[in-house]
Design an enzyme around this catalytic site. Sequence first.
Site, PDB file in Angstrom:
ATOM      1  CG  ASP A 226      38.812  47.314  30.831  1.00 24.91           C
ATOM      2  OD1 ASP A 226      39.290  48.283  30.359  1.00 24.91           O
ATOM      3  OD2 ASP A 226      39.543  46.353  30.736  1.00 24.91           O
ATOM      4  CD  GLU A 227      35.049  47.123  37.595  1.00 27.53           C
ATOM      5  OE1 GLU A 227      34.444  47.931  38.401  1.00 27.53           O
ATOM      6  OE2 GLU A 227      35.799  46.047  37.813  1.00 27.53           O
TER       7      GLU A 227
END
Length: 294
Positions: A226-227
């Site tokens: 999620d980055e």
Amino acid sequence: MNRFALTVTCPSRRGVVAAISTYLAAKGCNITDSHQFDDMETGAFFMRTAFVSEDGASLDDLEAGFATVSKEFEMDHAFHDEKSKMKVIIMVSRFGHCLNDLLYRWRIGALPIDIVGVISNHMDYQKVVVNHDIPFHCIKVTKENKPQAEAQQMAIVEESGAELIVLARYMQVLSDTMCQKMSGRIINIHHSFLPSFKGANPYKQAFERGVKFIGATSHYVTADLDEGPIIEQDVVRLTHAQSSADYVSLGRDVESLVLSRAIHAHIHRRVFLNGSKTIVFPASPDSYRSERMG
């Protein structure tokens, strides 16, 4: 008239825009929309130009003559036919709001893609997918069979010719190998809270803390969970009068909206990777016009 788009990334220097416009004019093309960005920090230049070929030039014609310009300015470039629909694989688990939203937008022509398959680790949405005449593949994933499962998934991607994978709430972490192989070609969606709530029932946690905004972030998938580089984000406001069920409902709405916007930007080649972030040019009138006509 044929409609095309040209995407360019190159070192920033004087004369790039002039060279492109001069070339297109000489080829009998008329520019209908153009956006550019000079990153002063990195010295990189990004440009997307939409145009029509009034003389009936083909992609091959345009590509062949552009080699000299591209070499002079050290460009990474591509010509795209606006009529060509990108082939997409959707992956989903047990939350179906994003999948159903994408299927609806695809069916009415608001999202001009070619969905060549749906992959899931559960059977929940088999009937929905098959009823849309789309191939459905159920591939169970466990800790023990994860490498074999991903090999099956990649085989489907390659055999179908898919250019993009959309994780429509697919609740499995992809391996570093798959992320690297499909770098810049996997889009994910997840909720965004301030403060952040992780683990089970994040919406319940947000309700209990009286969160006033629920957001969603769509991004390219990287090995860092999620980055990845962010493509699209949005938020919806909440009040003390709303229930925990409202939090879930509104959260799912904004997730669906943000994911569809991110896909729309990607398939129209409006997104450029710029290190750990993205350059996202606004939608041109041509993209919506072509969808209505299609």
